[in-house]
Design a protein around this motif. Structure first.
Motif, PDB file in Angstrom:
ATOM      1  N   LEU A 288       0.839  -1.193   0.000  1.00 28.23           N
ATOM      2  CA  LEU A 288       0.000   0.000   0.000  1.00 28.23           C
ATOM      3  C   LEU A 288       0.877   1.248   0.000  1.00 28.23           C
ATOM      4  O   LEU A 288       1.929   1.285   0.645  1.00 28.23           O
ATOM      5  N   ASP A 289       0.401   2.271  -0.712  1.00 29.99           N
ATOM      6  CA  ASP A 289       1.238   3.429  -0.986  1.00 29.99           C
ATOM      7  C   ASP A 289       1.139   4.472   0.121  1.00 29.99           C
ATOM      8  O   ASP A 289       0.530   5.529  -0.043  1.00 29.99           O
ATOM      9  N   VAL A 290       1.731   4.164   1.270  1.00 30.49           N
ATOM     10  CA  VAL A 290       1.857   5.144   2.344  1.00 30.49           C
ATOM     11  C   VAL A 290       3.120   4.807   3.130  1.00 30.49           C
ATOM     12  O   VAL A 290       3.337   3.651   3.507  1.00 30.49           O
TER      13      VAL A 290
ATOM     14  N   TYR B 192     -11.739  -1.184   7.447  1.00 31.86           N
ATOM     15  CA  TYR B 192     -10.347  -0.747   7.448  1.00 31.86           C
ATOM     16  C   TYR B 192      -9.770  -0.928   8.847  1.00 31.86           C
ATOM     17  O   TYR B 192     -10.495  -1.179   9.819  1.00 31.86           O
TER      18      TYR B 192
ATOM     19  N   ALA C 248      -5.942   1.911   6.835  1.00 33.31           N
ATOM     20  CA  ALA C 248      -5.611   1.073   5.686  1.00 33.31           C
ATOM     21  C   ALA C 248      -6.742   0.086   5.470  1.00 33.31           C
ATOM     22  O   ALA C 248      -7.186  -0.599   6.391  1.00 33.31           O
TER      23      ALA C 248
ATOM     24  N   ARG D 205      -7.443  -1.122  -1.209  1.00 33.66           N
ATOM     25  CA  ARG D 205      -6.166  -0.806  -1.854  1.00 33.66           C
ATOM     26  C   ARG D 205      -5.644   0.561  -1.439  1.00 33.66           C
ATOM     27  O   ARG D 205      -4.752   1.104  -2.086  1.00 33.66           O
ATOM     28  N   ASP D 206      -6.219   1.124  -0.390  1.00 33.48           N
ATOM     29  CA  ASP D 206      -5.892   2.494  -0.013  1.00 33.48           C
ATOM     30  C   ASP D 206      -5.370   2.549   1.411  1.00 33.48           C
ATOM     31  O   ASP D 206      -5.806   1.783   2.274  1.00 33.48           O
ATOM     32  N   ALA D 207      -4.436   3.449   1.645  1.00 33.19           N
ATOM     33  CA  ALA D 207      -3.940   3.729   3.000  1.00 33.19           C
ATOM     34  C   ALA D 207      -3.559   5.201   3.061  1.00 33.19           C
ATOM     35  O   ALA D 207      -2.975   5.737   2.115  1.00 33.19           O
ATOM     36  N   ARG D 208      -3.904   5.847   4.160  1.00 28.41           N
ATOM     37  CA  ARG D 208      -3.569   7.266   4.295  1.00 28.41           C
ATOM     38  C   ARG D 208      -3.548   7.645   5.763  1.00 28.41           C
ATOM     39  O   ARG D 208      -4.103   6.938   6.619  1.00 28.41           O
TER      40      ARG D 208
END
Length: 541
Positions: A336-338, A354, A366, A369-372
């Protein structure tokens, strides 16, 4: 001109007091804001002593026994223990499994509740070990001479597995030597049986009760021969080829690694755990079997894992991953992109779709497909680090994320800001069946929100008025009960500090018309719906 607050929200420490949204607070402490009112949080209520546990740190409500009340399982000395119930439906043994207390362990109700509290009273090492050696096969003493033996002789080999009291079967032993045998049917020469010297059971806490014998013939597949007691050392195999049973199922059913931690239940009866940088998965509905072939390695060490509706989130000392698949052998990871490592394993909480955990810059969500960083608009990095996120342990309760740190408790509701509570705890457990969050406070177990109302404080944003226009002369506070305490500041000077005892209008002292900056603070233990000050009584509602 009027200042009014009636839809109260939490703090946004990242913003200057002048720039806060209208109903967000400079300070929101010991207050429950989900109703939009100022309602005091209730203190936890002590319900049970933990005086027999040294430095209690982990709590779990074992749901079976005790006339439906269950038992408390507790661990001390700072241990972070993860407990899961058996994935088997209607488990006759009411088993639970846990990691974080030495090698991974398990137990049924008779084991866990043996003796006197604290529980668990006893346990077994999770997994079934290999026998100490392979079996040794030999011909019986009455075997017919070579020239009289039938042409239907088969070359055979044997393995032995061990089976626990719970019916859990382990991986097979090394194979025996190869030996010839034949079925002792009518007219067959003597001595077709095989004498087996069975391997011994390894020492350790395993509760092994059975040795299970398998035989491979010309097909090379090991098939069931017989069960014998764990103490049996010799067996004479006279089972015919036609009488052989099912094929050996446990070829890859390894014991879990002794370092396994972070035990987590996944859908489909799968358990997950990890050690170092390695994720481990069990066979579906076989929590004692952890094939090495199902392990996945990551470039950074794993800190914590959490199950979501989209898969397993693996939080590492680097970036997090989503691991998903239809079965344990088909799981695959996606980074994941974070760039947010997990700073505290105990901060990771399953929030449904999540997970949230404590990262360097704030709370990280997370899922899918998302993490922030979901607190990027709440805290600066410096403000967040001041809370010592590496010390956090957290829980999901009432749709909120409750994080305890050194000094208190932070409550985060996505999109609403944060509140702080004067509540300390060293551990906790959310009992989903009871709908109650239980905390470890000192040497006691406490139930969240069941004690007395706490004294809350809510301080408004800084309201800026043009000099000469802020001739505030009166005000009103609407509350469910009274009194409540109202404090008003103008340009940093205290204008008023009064007990408001009714919904009637009250007067403000004169002399502050030229003040520019106004702040309102309210304190109390009674729920408040609104507060307002105005330049004339006609403006009040």
């Amino acid at each position: 001109m009027k200042i009014q607050h009636s839809a109260f929200r939490g703090e946004l420490p990242i913003l200057d007091a002048r720039l806060l949204p209208e109903n967000n607070a400079q300070q929101a402490r010991n207050v429950y804001l989900k109703r939009g009112t100022l309602k005091p949080e209730r203190a936890p209520l002590n319900i049970e002593s933990l005086s027999s546990v040294v430095n209690p740190s982990t709590l779990y409500r074992y749901p079976s026994g005790n006339d439906g009340q269950g038992f408390w399982l507790t661990w001390g000395m700072g241990r972070n223990v993860n407990v899961v119930k058996s994935p088997l439906a209607n488990d006759d043994f009411s088993r639970v499994y846990w990691t974080g207390d030495g090698p991974p362990k398990m137990g049924g109700i008779s084991d866990i509740t043996s003796g006197t509290p604290p529980y668990p009273g006893s346990s077994y090492r999770l997994g079934i070990p290999l026998p100490n050696s392979g079996p040794n096969a030999s011909a019986p003493s009455n075997r017919a001479p070579a020239g009289e033996r039938p042409t239907t002789m088969l070359e055979t080999s044997y393995v032995v597995t061990l089976v626990s009291r719970f019916g859990e079967e382990g991986a097979p032993s090394a194979p025996s030597n190869i030996i010839e045998r034949w079925d002792m049917v009518s007219g067959a020469p003597a001595g077709g049986e095989v004498q087996l010297a069975l391997p011994s059971v390894p020492s350790g806490s395993h509760d092994i009760v059975t040795k299970r014998i398998y035989r491979a013939e010309s097909s090379g597949v090991y098939q069931y021969v017989a069960d014998v007691s764990a103490a049996t050392s010799q067996y004479s195999d006279s089972i015919t080829s036609a009488q052989l049973g099912r094929s050996l199922p446990s070829v890859e059913w390894d014991m879990p690694d002794a370092r396994l931690q972070g035990l987590t239940a996944l859908p489909g009866g799968i358990l997950a755990g990890f050690f170092d940088n390695t994720l481990c998965l069990s066979e579906a509905y076989l929590p004692h079997a952890w094939p090495v072939a199902y392990q996945l390695a990551f470039k950074d060490n794993i800190v914590a894992i959490g199950a979501t509706s989209s898969g397993l989130i693996v939080a590492t000392q680097g970036q997090p991953y989503l691991v998903s698949g239809s079965s344990p052998e088909a799981m695959s990871p996606m980074q994941l992109d974070v760039d947010q490592p997990c700073l505290s394993a105990r901060s990771l909480v399953d929030m449904g779709e999540y997970i949230i955990y404590a990262g360097h810059d704030g709370l990280v969500a997370a899922g899918g497909r998302d993490a922030r960083v979901v607190t990027a608009e709440v805290f600066t990095r410096e403000q967040w680090q001041a809370l010592n996120p590496s010390s956090m342990h957290a829980y999901r309760y009432d749709g909120r994320y409750l994080a305890f740190y050194e000094g208190g408790c932070m409550v985060f509701t996505p999109g609403e800001g944060v509140e702080f509570l004067d509540i300390n705890a060293s551990g906790g457990y959310y009992d989903i069946a009871a709908g109650t969050l239980y905390l470890i406070q000192g040497s006691t177990i406490s139930a969240w929100g069941q004690g007395d109302a706490m004294t809350f404080t809510w301080r408004s944003r800084l309201h800026e008025a043009a000099p000469g226009s802020a001739g505030f002369s009166c005000g009103k506070v609407i509350a469910s009960n009274y009194p409540v305490r109202l404090i008003i500041w103008a340009d940093g000077n205290q204008v008023m500090d009064a007990e408001i005892v009714s919904p009637s209008m009250f007067r403000l002292p004169p002399g502050y018309t030229l003040c520019r900056d106004w702040e309102l603070e309210i304190q109390g233990t009674n729920e408040v719906q609104s507060m307002q000050i105005a330049t004339s009584p006609s403006e009040l509602v």
